[in-house]
Design a protein around this motif. Sequence first.
Motif, mmCIF file in Angstrom:
data_model
loop_
_atom_site.group_PDB
_atom_site.id
_atom_site.type_symbol
_atom_site.label_atom_id
_atom_site.label_comp_id
_atom_site.label_asym_id
_atom_site.label_seq_id
_atom_site.Cartn_x
_atom_site.Cartn_y
_atom_site.Cartn_z
ATOM 1 N N GLN A 86 -27.966 10.467 12.329
ATOM 2 C CA GLN A 86 -27.315 9.167 12.127
ATOM 3 C C GLN A 86 -27.927 8.153 13.074
ATOM 4 O O GLN A 86 -27.777 8.256 14.300
ATOM 5 N N ILE A 87 -28.628 7.165 12.510
ATOM 6 C CA ILE A 87 -29.272 6.138 13.324
ATOM 7 C C ILE A 87 -28.426 4.875 13.267
ATOM 8 O O ILE A 87 -28.475 4.102 12.319
ATOM 9 N N GLY A 88 -27.602 4.707 14.280
ATOM 10 C CA GLY A 88 -26.740 3.535 14.369
ATOM 11 C C GLY A 88 -25.432 3.723 13.614
ATOM 12 O O GLY A 88 -25.325 4.547 12.714
ATOM 13 N N PRO A 89 -24.402 2.927 13.966
ATOM 14 C CA PRO A 89 -23.134 2.963 13.235
ATOM 15 C C PRO A 89 -23.277 2.257 11.895
ATOM 16 O O PRO A 89 -24.280 1.609 11.623
ATOM 17 N N ARG A 90 -22.261 2.390 11.068
ATOM 18 C CA ARG A 90 -22.275 1.666 9.804
ATOM 19 C C ARG A 90 -22.250 0.172 10.067
ATOM 20 O O ARG A 90 -21.723 -0.290 11.098
ATOM 21 N N PRO A 91 -22.808 -0.640 9.155
ATOM 22 C CA PRO A 91 -22.644 -2.089 9.287
ATOM 23 C C PRO A 91 -21.157 -2.439 9.337
ATOM 24 O O PRO A 91 -20.350 -1.870 8.595
ATOM 25 N N SER A 92 -20.793 -3.367 10.208
ATOM 26 C CA SER A 92 -19.378 -3.631 10.461
ATOM 27 C C SER A 92 -18.621 -4.055 9.217
ATOM 28 O O SER A 92 -17.421 -3.779 9.080
ATOM 29 N N SER A 93 -19.307 -4.719 8.274
ATOM 30 C CA SER A 93 -18.616 -5.210 7.085
ATOM 31 C C SER A 93 -18.528 -4.168 5.973
ATOM 32 O O SER A 93 -17.902 -4.417 4.948
ATOM 33 N N PHE A 94 -19.145 -3.003 6.162
ATOM 34 C CA PHE A 94 -19.154 -1.972 5.121
ATOM 35 C C PHE A 94 -18.101 -0.912 5.412
ATOM 36 O O PHE A 94 -18.414 0.194 5.851
ATOM 37 N N TRP A 95 -16.858 -1.245 5.140
ATOM 38 C CA TRP A 95 -15.780 -0.278 5.334
ATOM 39 C C TRP A 95 -15.910 0.912 4.384
ATOM 40 O O TRP A 95 -15.402 1.985 4.660
ATOM 41 N N THR A 96 -16.592 0.685 3.258
ATOM 42 C CA THR A 96 -16.785 1.782 2.309
ATOM 43 C C THR A 96 -17.593 2.925 2.899
ATOM 44 O O THR A 96 -17.543 4.042 2.391
ATOM 45 N N MET A 97 -18.356 2.663 3.966
ATOM 46 C CA MET A 97 -19.203 3.695 4.554
ATOM 47 C C MET A 97 -18.494 4.486 5.657
ATOM 48 O O MET A 97 -19.113 5.291 6.355
ATOM 49 N N MET A 98 -17.188 4.280 5.815
ATOM 50 C CA MET A 98 -16.433 5.101 6.756
ATOM 51 C C MET A 98 -16.509 6.571 6.353
ATOM 52 O O MET A 98 -16.492 6.915 5.170
ATOM 53 N N CYS A 99 -16.601 7.457 7.349
ATOM 54 C CA CYS A 99 -16.486 8.888 7.066
ATOM 55 C C CYS A 99 -15.745 9.545 8.213
ATOM 56 O O CYS A 99 -15.668 8.999 9.320
ATOM 57 N N ASN A 100 -15.210 10.722 7.971
ATOM 58 C CA ASN A 100 -14.460 11.470 8.969
ATOM 59 C C ASN A 100 -15.373 12.559 9.522
ATOM 60 O O ASN A 100 -15.494 13.640 8.934
ATOM 61 N N GLU A 101 -16.034 12.265 10.642
ATOM 62 C CA GLU A 101 -17.011 13.208 11.199
ATOM 63 C C GLU A 101 -16.352 14.533 11.572
ATOM 64 O O GLU A 101 -16.900 15.611 11.305
ATOM 65 N N GLY A 102 -15.183 14.471 12.193
ATOM 66 C CA GLY A 102 -14.500 15.702 12.586
ATOM 67 C C GLY A 102 -14.137 16.554 11.387
ATOM 68 O O GLY A 102 -14.293 17.785 11.404
ATOM 69 N N GLU A 103 -13.650 15.911 10.342
ATOM 70 C CA GLU A 103 -13.254 16.657 9.147
ATOM 71 C C GLU A 103 -14.465 17.277 8.449
ATOM 72 O O GLU A 103 -14.377 18.408 7.944
ATOM 73 N N LEU A 104 -15.589 16.560 8.417
ATOM 74 C CA LEU A 104 -16.798 17.130 7.814
ATOM 75 C C LEU A 104 -17.228 18.390 8.552
ATOM 76 O O LEU A 104 -17.668 19.369 7.934
ATOM 77 N N LEU A 105 -17.102 18.384 9.868
ATOM 78 C CA LEU A 105 -17.459 19.561 10.651
ATOM 79 C C LEU A 105 -16.444 20.686 10.465
ATOM 80 O O LEU A 105 -16.818 21.848 10.235
#
Length: 477
Positions: A174-193
């Motif tokens: 993962q290179i950088g956080p999601r763009p601040s205006s792109f809420w659609t790109m939220m993910c649950n890192e803990g849950e994926l693991l």
Amino acid sequence: MKKLKLGYAPTRRFVFSAEDAFKYKVLIKEKIQSFGLDIDIVDLEGINSEGLLYDDNINADLIIDRFRQEQVDAVFFPHCNFGTEDTVARVGKALGKPVLLWGPRDEAPLEDGMRLRDTQCGLFATGKVLRRFNVPFSYVTNTRVNDPVFERGFSNFISAANVVRQFRALRILQIGPRPSSFWTMMCNEGELLERFGIELYPITLVDIQRATKRVENGNSSELAEAMDYIKAKLDWSEVTEADVKRIAALKVAMKKYALQTGSTAIAIQCWSSLQEAMGIMPCLANAILTDEQIPVTCETDIHGAITSVMVQAAAMNQAPTFFADLTVRHPENANGELLFHCGNFPVSLSVEEKPKLRKHFLFDDHAPGTHEGEIKGGGMTLARFDGDHGDYQLFLGRAQGIQGPYTRGSYVWVEVNDWPLWEEKLVKGPYVHHSVGIHANVIPSLYEACNYIPGLTPDPVDPTESEIQAWLRGKGL
């Protein structure tokens, strides 16, 4: 990517013909080797005098040990005269890998009424015991060795097993956080693991900026090769030599980070901080890496990166994916849609012999680095892994390339069976506007792979679930 290893464990039962079981053990292995799949087969030769799994509980431990030592990715239990269901179940349970169950169709009884094989009956027995042991398995209809249904089902299982093994080993850079205006790109890192074992390896844009600078200031062969590739494959007349060098350096830096961290995919914050810091867009670098089977997704789309790995694995890593926005409807075709992104589709898919390396057409700084042009049409699979509220699904649909008006960026117009149905399903979720495409029919194998990924539900829109199952049973042959 190393070859998939298949454990080959043909099985028989003592009350039927051992000679016929041995004959079919050989015939089946020769047949699957003739399918042209790029796999390694680990058999049972040397475990006992027959190279078969049969009524000997000691053999179960020996078989398990061999398959573990060989690190098989899946196991095939062809039933060669009936089968030993308890030993099959023990082996399948111990290994925890995808399991394929099938047996060759039985011949007519002999003139005296005796039968050399009762393969179908054995399949019924083993299926029940596998369920008792909570072992998920795939099944191919009881057919003759030369029946196309067997080849179809076996090949589909191998593709599904390849999806499962790569899904279980997923680490995303993962290179950088999601763009601040792109809420659609939220993910649950803990849950994926926790749920899927998927790891993220986050770095900052400063990290990739510094790594790119080191490459750019050096004289590595990797940098020279990347620059030569860009100049040979693209029309770069709209940008400068310095732009080409920096784009190539970014590609090299990203690949080095992926290899060093054991990442099989990358999700990058492609705008707008990166171009402000480095003066380029990463689109072409993303495109080249995706062509090299390290798929890169835009806007830090982690779920998109997961999808990309699954889709290319379903194609046995023989075709590149492309990461697209579902953008606008076709101006004339009610079932047409534009698949688009700023300039990241693999160069190998381009329609033009030399597509253009251009400056970004939307952002005010118009930074160079977009690979623009139409890509080829034909049949495609479109897919999307996504989820919310702890519920994860895999959207699956097929599309066909069609003619459409010119637009900027990387693009292709497609037609689907019922776009209003697709649109409603995508809007109502849990999906977003991003999808992953590939020029291959990998829907049945992705559907089958979900059988081995607890917590992931297949969500096919076209073909339907019942149509996929009918296809695997031979419909359409």
